[in-house]
Design a protein around this motif. Structure first.
Motif, PDB file in Angstrom:
ATOM      1  N   ASP A  91       8.832  85.439  58.668  1.00  0.00           N
ATOM      2  CA  ASP A  91       7.915  85.758  57.568  1.00  0.00           C
ATOM      3  C   ASP A  91       8.509  85.327  56.233  1.00  0.00           C
ATOM      4  OD1 ASP A  91       6.102  86.842  59.372  1.00  0.00           O
ATOM      5  OD2 ASP A  91       6.806  88.896  59.064  1.00  0.00           O
ATOM      6  N   ALA A  92       9.814  85.551  56.054  1.00  0.00           N
ATOM      7  CA  ALA A  92      10.488  85.148  54.815  1.00  0.00           C
ATOM      8  C   ALA A  92      10.396  83.632  54.635  1.00  0.00           C
ATOM      9  CB  ALA A  92      11.946  85.597  54.832  1.00  0.00           C
ATOM     10  N   GLU A  93      10.588  82.887  55.710  1.00  0.00           N
ATOM     11  CA  GLU A  93      10.511  81.427  55.626  1.00  0.00           C
ATOM     12  C   GLU A  93       9.094  80.963  55.323  1.00  0.00           C
ATOM     13  OE1 GLU A  93      12.311  80.081  59.296  1.00  0.00           O
ATOM     14  OE2 GLU A  93      14.326  80.188  58.406  1.00  0.00           O
ATOM     15  N   ARG A  94       8.103  81.615  55.917  1.00  0.00           N
ATOM     16  CA  ARG A  94       6.705  81.242  55.689  1.00  0.00           C
ATOM     17  C   ARG A  94       6.293  81.504  54.239  1.00  0.00           C
ATOM     18  NH1 ARG A  94       2.788  84.545  55.745  1.00  0.00           N
ATOM     19  NH2 ARG A  94       3.850  86.096  57.001  1.00  0.00           N
ATOM     20  N   ARG A  99      14.278  77.862  54.274  1.00  0.00           N
ATOM     21  CA  ARG A  99      14.891  78.343  55.506  1.00  0.00           C
ATOM     22  C   ARG A  99      15.854  79.477  55.173  1.00  0.00           C
ATOM     23  NH1 ARG A  99      17.533  73.115  57.609  1.00  0.00           N
ATOM     24  NH2 ARG A  99      18.570  74.558  58.993  1.00  0.00           N
ATOM     25  N   VAL A 100      15.984  80.438  56.075  1.00  0.00           N
ATOM     26  CA  VAL A 100      16.954  81.511  55.903  1.00  0.00           C
ATOM     27  C   VAL A 100      18.328  80.865  55.707  1.00  0.00           C
ATOM     28  CG1 VAL A 100      18.118  83.426  57.068  1.00  0.00           C
ATOM     29  CG2 VAL A 100      15.635  83.238  57.165  1.00  0.00           C
ATOM     30  N   GLY A 101      19.071  81.378  54.741  1.00  0.00           N
ATOM     31  CA  GLY A 101      20.352  80.771  54.368  1.00  0.00           C
ATOM     32  C   GLY A 101      20.190  79.849  53.181  1.00  0.00           C
ATOM     33  N   GLY A 102      18.935  79.568  52.830  1.00  0.00           N
ATOM     34  CA  GLY A 102      18.636  78.687  51.695  1.00  0.00           C
ATOM     35  C   GLY A 102      17.497  79.220  50.848  1.00  0.00           C
ATOM     36  N   ILE A 103      17.206  80.518  50.965  1.00  0.00           N
ATOM     37  CA  ILE A 103      16.095  81.105  50.210  1.00  0.00           C
ATOM     38  C   ILE A 103      16.518  81.323  48.764  1.00  0.00           C
ATOM     39  CG2 ILE A 103      14.617  83.142  49.943  1.00  0.00           C
ATOM     40  CD1 ILE A 103      14.526  83.346  52.992  1.00  0.00           C
ATOM     41  N   SER A 104      15.695  80.821  47.862  1.00  0.00           N
ATOM     42  CA  SER A 104      15.954  80.927  46.432  1.00  0.00           C
ATOM     43  C   SER A 104      14.881  81.795  45.776  1.00  0.00           C
ATOM     44  CB  SER A 104      15.925  79.535  45.797  1.00  0.00           C
ATOM     45  OG  SER A 104      16.112  79.608  44.402  1.00  0.00           O
TER      46      SER A 104
END
Length: 160
Positions: A91-94, A99-104
């Motif tokens: 859900d966070a990626e959508r 991508r998780v680990g790169g969410i800004s």
């Protein structure tokens, strides 16, 4: 070194001064944020992580120091809610487009309310994910808050 991501492009469009720091991302380390701080030569209290959560079922973004833990009770209170939980990675990626680990907190696909740990106010500059794994952006705290339309809140679990 420069690396263009949706986050850095967003900051450029907003005319926000920032520095891009690129490092070798290692998904096998236990604490990615602490590893990122060491990799770019910054103290961990100046490097913040971006977390996606839900308060009363609604998405929110939270930015806290990498070596600290989020208090779900304080998170719910920060958004005048009753309960909070971490968002599922898919859900966070959508929602963010990252991508998780790169969410800004910058240039996300969907704007969501954002809270930043009050500890950021003690700093002149702050580092956070620049929209890709292995990418950090360094900028003034005031500029970061303005760019992400963030509010300051008491978010951290008590330090042991």
């Amino acid at each position: 070194m420069t690396k263009t991501t949706p986050a850095t492009a967003f900051l450029k469009r907003k005319n926000i001064a920032f520095e891009t720091l690129v490092y070798d991302y290692d998904p096998s380390v236990e604490k990615l944020g602490v590893h990122a701080a060491a990799a770019v030569g910054e103290p961990p209290e100046r490097v913040f992580k971006t977390l996606m959560a839900e308060v009363d079922g609604k998405p929110v973004c939270v930015v806290i120091p990498v070596a600290r833990e989020l208090s779900m009770k304080k998170l719910a209170a920060a958004f005048s809610g009753k309960s909070a939980k971490m968002m599922k990675p898919a859900d966070a990626e959508r929602i963010t487009g990252y991508r998780v680990g790169g969410i800004s907190p910058f240039g996300r696909r969907k704007h969501v309310p954002t809270a930043v740990a009050q500890e950021a106010l003690e700093l002149s500059c702050i580092l956070m994910n620049g929209g890709g794994r292995g990418v950090q952006v360094k900028l003034a705290v005031s500029d970061a808050l303005a760019a992400m339309d963030g509010v300051i809140a008491d978010l951290l679990a008590s330090a042991d």
